[in-house]
Scaffold this motif. Structure first.
Motif, PDB file in Angstrom:
ATOM      1  N   ARG A   1      18.941  35.322  45.590  1.00  0.00           N
ATOM      2  CA  ARG A   1      20.130  34.945  44.518  1.00  0.00           C
ATOM      3  C   ARG A   1      21.379  35.534  45.257  1.00  0.00           C
ATOM      4  O   ARG A   1      21.486  36.364  45.804  1.00  0.00           O
ATOM      5  N   THR A   2      22.452  34.907  44.854  1.00  0.00           N
ATOM      6  CA  THR A   2      23.841  35.383  45.366  1.00  0.00           C
ATOM      7  C   THR A   2      24.321  35.993  44.123  1.00  0.00           C
ATOM      8  O   THR A   2      24.242  35.753  43.005  1.00  0.00           O
ATOM      9  N   PRO A   3      25.274  36.923  44.443  1.00  0.00           N
ATOM     10  CA  PRO A   3      25.751  37.870  43.346  1.00  0.00           C
ATOM     11  C   PRO A   3      26.833  37.204  42.650  1.00  0.00           C
ATOM     12  O   PRO A   3      27.149  37.737  41.702  1.00  0.00           O
ATOM     13  N   VAL A   4      27.305  36.149  43.265  1.00  0.00           N
ATOM     14  CA  VAL A   4      28.312  35.506  42.772  1.00  0.00           C
ATOM     15  C   VAL A   4      27.933  34.605  41.412  1.00  0.00           C
ATOM     16  O   VAL A   4      28.606  34.588  40.442  1.00  0.00           O
ATOM     17  N   LEU A   5      26.569  34.201  41.457  1.00  0.00           N
ATOM     18  CA  LEU A   5      26.071  33.459  40.191  1.00  0.00           C
ATOM     19  C   LEU A   5      24.488  34.325  40.079  1.00  0.00           C
ATOM     20  O   LEU A   5      23.621  33.569  40.125  1.00  0.00           O
ATOM     21  N   PRO A   6      24.453  35.185  39.530  1.00  0.00           N
ATOM     22  CA  PRO A   6      23.214  36.059  39.728  1.00  0.00           C
ATOM     23  C   PRO A   6      22.066  35.560  38.765  1.00  0.00           C
ATOM     24  O   PRO A   6      20.817  35.911  39.069  1.00  0.00           O
ATOM     25  N   ASP A   7      22.433  34.719  37.696  1.00  0.00           N
ATOM     26  CA  ASP A   7      21.508  34.070  36.777  1.00  0.00           C
ATOM     27  C   ASP A   7      20.851  32.810  37.254  1.00  0.00           C
ATOM     28  O   ASP A   7      19.701  32.552  36.650  1.00  0.00           O
ATOM     29  N   VAL A   8      21.723  32.482  38.336  1.00  0.00           N
ATOM     30  CA  VAL A   8      20.781  31.100  38.898  1.00  0.00           C
ATOM     31  C   VAL A   8      19.784  31.324  39.827  1.00  0.00           C
ATOM     32  O   VAL A   8      19.877  32.033  40.672  1.00  0.00           O
ATOM     33  N   PRO A   9      18.605  30.693  39.541  1.00  0.00           N
ATOM     34  CA  PRO A   9      17.409  31.067  40.309  1.00  0.00           C
ATOM     35  C   PRO A   9      17.692  30.241  41.955  1.00  0.00           C
ATOM     36  O   PRO A   9      18.511  29.465  41.997  1.00  0.00           O
TER      37      PRO A   9
ATOM     38  N   THR B   1      40.604  39.420  53.198  1.00  0.00           N
ATOM     39  CA  THR B   1      40.456  38.483  51.905  1.00  0.00           C
ATOM     40  C   THR B   1      38.805  38.322  51.262  1.00  0.00           C
ATOM     41  O   THR B   1      38.687  37.392  50.578  1.00  0.00           O
ATOM     42  N   ALA B   2      37.973  39.230  51.898  1.00  0.00           N
ATOM     43  CA  ALA B   2      36.663  39.228  51.575  1.00  0.00           C
ATOM     44  C   ALA B   2      36.489  38.946  50.027  1.00  0.00           C
ATOM     45  O   ALA B   2      35.531  38.314  49.610  1.00  0.00           O
ATOM     46  N   SER B   3      37.040  39.911  49.143  1.00  0.00           N
ATOM     47  CA  SER B   3      36.763  39.782  47.864  1.00  0.00           C
ATOM     48  C   SER B   3      37.484  38.460  47.135  1.00  0.00           C
ATOM     49  O   SER B   3      36.755  37.984  46.209  1.00  0.00           O
ATOM     50  N   ARG B   4      38.541  38.087  47.707  1.00  0.00           N
ATOM     51  CA  ARG B   4      38.993  36.832  47.062  1.00  0.00           C
ATOM     52  C   ARG B   4      38.122  35.652  47.345  1.00  0.00           C
ATOM     53  O   ARG B   4      37.755  34.833  46.438  1.00  0.00           O
ATOM     54  N   LEU B   5      37.655  35.530  48.429  1.00  0.00           N
ATOM     55  CA  LEU B   5      36.778  34.673  48.872  1.00  0.00           C
ATOM     56  C   LEU B   5      35.275  34.411  48.290  1.00  0.00           C
ATOM     57  O   LEU B   5      34.781  33.690  47.837  1.00  0.00           O
ATOM     58  N   ALA B   6      34.703  35.884  47.942  1.00  0.00           N
ATOM     59  CA  ALA B   6      33.619  36.035  47.137  1.00  0.00           C
ATOM     60  C   ALA B   6      33.764  35.588  45.657  1.00  0.00           C
ATOM     61  O   ALA B   6      33.161  34.683  44.915  1.00  0.00           O
ATOM     62  N   GLU B   7      34.982  35.909  45.039  1.00  0.00           N
ATOM     63  CA  GLU B   7      35.328  35.585  43.691  1.00  0.00           C
ATOM     64  C   GLU B   7      35.948  34.116  43.675  1.00  0.00           C
ATOM     65  O   GLU B   7      34.976  33.575  42.548  1.00  0.00           O
ATOM     66  N   LEU B   8      36.566  33.749  44.288  1.00  0.00           N
ATOM     67  CA  LEU B   8      37.104  32.112  44.296  1.00  0.00           C
ATOM     68  C   LEU B   8      36.339  30.968  44.792  1.00  0.00           C
ATOM     69  O   LEU B   8      36.252  29.950  44.428  1.00  0.00           O
ATOM     70  N   ALA B   9      35.436  31.575  45.944  1.00  0.00           N
ATOM     71  CA  ALA B   9      34.610  30.478  46.547  1.00  0.00           C
ATOM     72  C   ALA B   9      33.095  30.851  46.868  1.00  0.00           C
ATOM     73  O   ALA B   9      32.536  29.988  47.451  1.00  0.00           O
TER      74      ALA B   9
END
Length: 321
Positions: A225-233, A276-284
């Protein structure tokens, strides 16, 4: 007695590579070609990383969207550009095009040199919220029963999204047609409007719509699972084992670009990715990964991906056109 020019040449030869890289700086804005329409993953990532790289290099990095032919038009323009460091390409479809296009007007492995990799991100299985499926297995059942009602959005022949769609069709054993759009932005817009019901877009181009409820995510095409969408299997958790595919963003230059120029650009863009790692994770939904610090490492990744993407498409019965 050695001349001033000879002394200078000797001094440059003795400099370590990072210092030598600093000897080159662009004299005008750098053109970063995105071979897709605005709003897609390459466009989003390119703008985030390009802005930071431009500040490091002292010249702005200007995005040029050249969509068409599943990224071939923009990639060819980059391959044919002057090898002076002023034109670069960001293209997540770089390894997929040779697997699907019979006559590519450039050689992916010979006409480019690696600069950096801007990060990695899984594709996402999504549906328009009007689709009465809350799980991937429910969606598969609907698509098998009525394939004509559940077309799949993609972003051009040979794109990563196309590969993801074919991998899903093959393993899920569904016959729904793939409908191609001119880029990630237009394909996601078609999903949101309900023009098509199903898609496997990049996370970068769809994460905002998923978070906002305009699209429903049923699975991420990843092993974890990705921490960006943690509830998605993951697809394995959703009953689609083997439907795993990750997008990444190689930044490349024309092959004959001088080594000091490549070194300077690589240093700048790798630094920009970290900044820009945090922006890349948050936005993309994109995260950096170590191990791609040299042109050879970047191109080795592309080479391995060509093999992988070709195998996926051939297993799905897709031949070059």
């Amino acid at each position: 007695m050695p001349s001033r020019r000879q002394l200078l040449a000797t001094g440059l030869a003795l400099l370590p590579v990072p210092a030598l890289a600093q000897a080159w700086r662009p004299t005008r804005p750098i053109r970063l070609i995105v071979p897709f329409a605005p709003g897609g993953s390459n466009d989003i990532v390119g703008r985030i990383v390009g802005e930071a790289a431009g500040q490091i290099l002292g010249q702005p990095v200007v995005i040029e969207n050249r969509a068409g032919a599943g990224s071939v038009i923009g990639a060819e323009a980059a391959a044919r550009a002057a090898p002076d460091g002023q034109t670069l390409l960001i293209n997540s479809s770089l390894p997929t095009v040779p697997a699907i296009v019979a006559r590519v007007p450039y050689n992916t492995l010979e006409d480019f040199t690696g600069i950096a990799v801007a990060g990695f991100s899984p594709y996402v299985l999504v549906v328009n919220p009007q689709v009465p499926a809350r799980t991937a297995q429910e969606l598969v059942a609907l698509m098998r029963a009525s394939p004509q009602n559940y077309h799949i959005a993609a972003t051009g022949n040979g794109s990563g999204v196309h590969v993801a769609a074919e991998l899903f069709r093959s393993i899920a054993r569904v016959q729904s047609d793939v409908v191609h759009y001119r880029g990630g932005g237009p394909s996601v817009a078609a999903l949101v409007s309900g023009e098509v019901k199903v898609g496997l877009p990049t996370m970068a181009s769809s994460i905002g719509q998923v978070r906002g409820g305009a699209l429903r995510a049923l699975a991420v095409l990843a092993d974890a699972r990705t921490p960006v969408l943690p509830d998605v299997p993951t697809t394995a958790e959703a009953g689609l084992s083997g439907v795993v595919l990750e997008e990444y963003f190689p930044i490349v230059a024309p092959a004959q670009t001088p080594a000091p120029v490549v070194a300077a650009l690589g240093e700048a863009f790798r630094t920009a990715v970290q900044q820009t790692a945090s922006r890349l994770a948050e936005l993309a939904g994109v995260t950096p990964r170590a191990g791609y610090d040299t042109p050879a490492q970047v191109m080795a990744l592309v080479r391995a991906s060509i093999t992988q993407q070709t195998a996926i498409l051939r297993a799905a019965g897709v031949q070059p056109e």
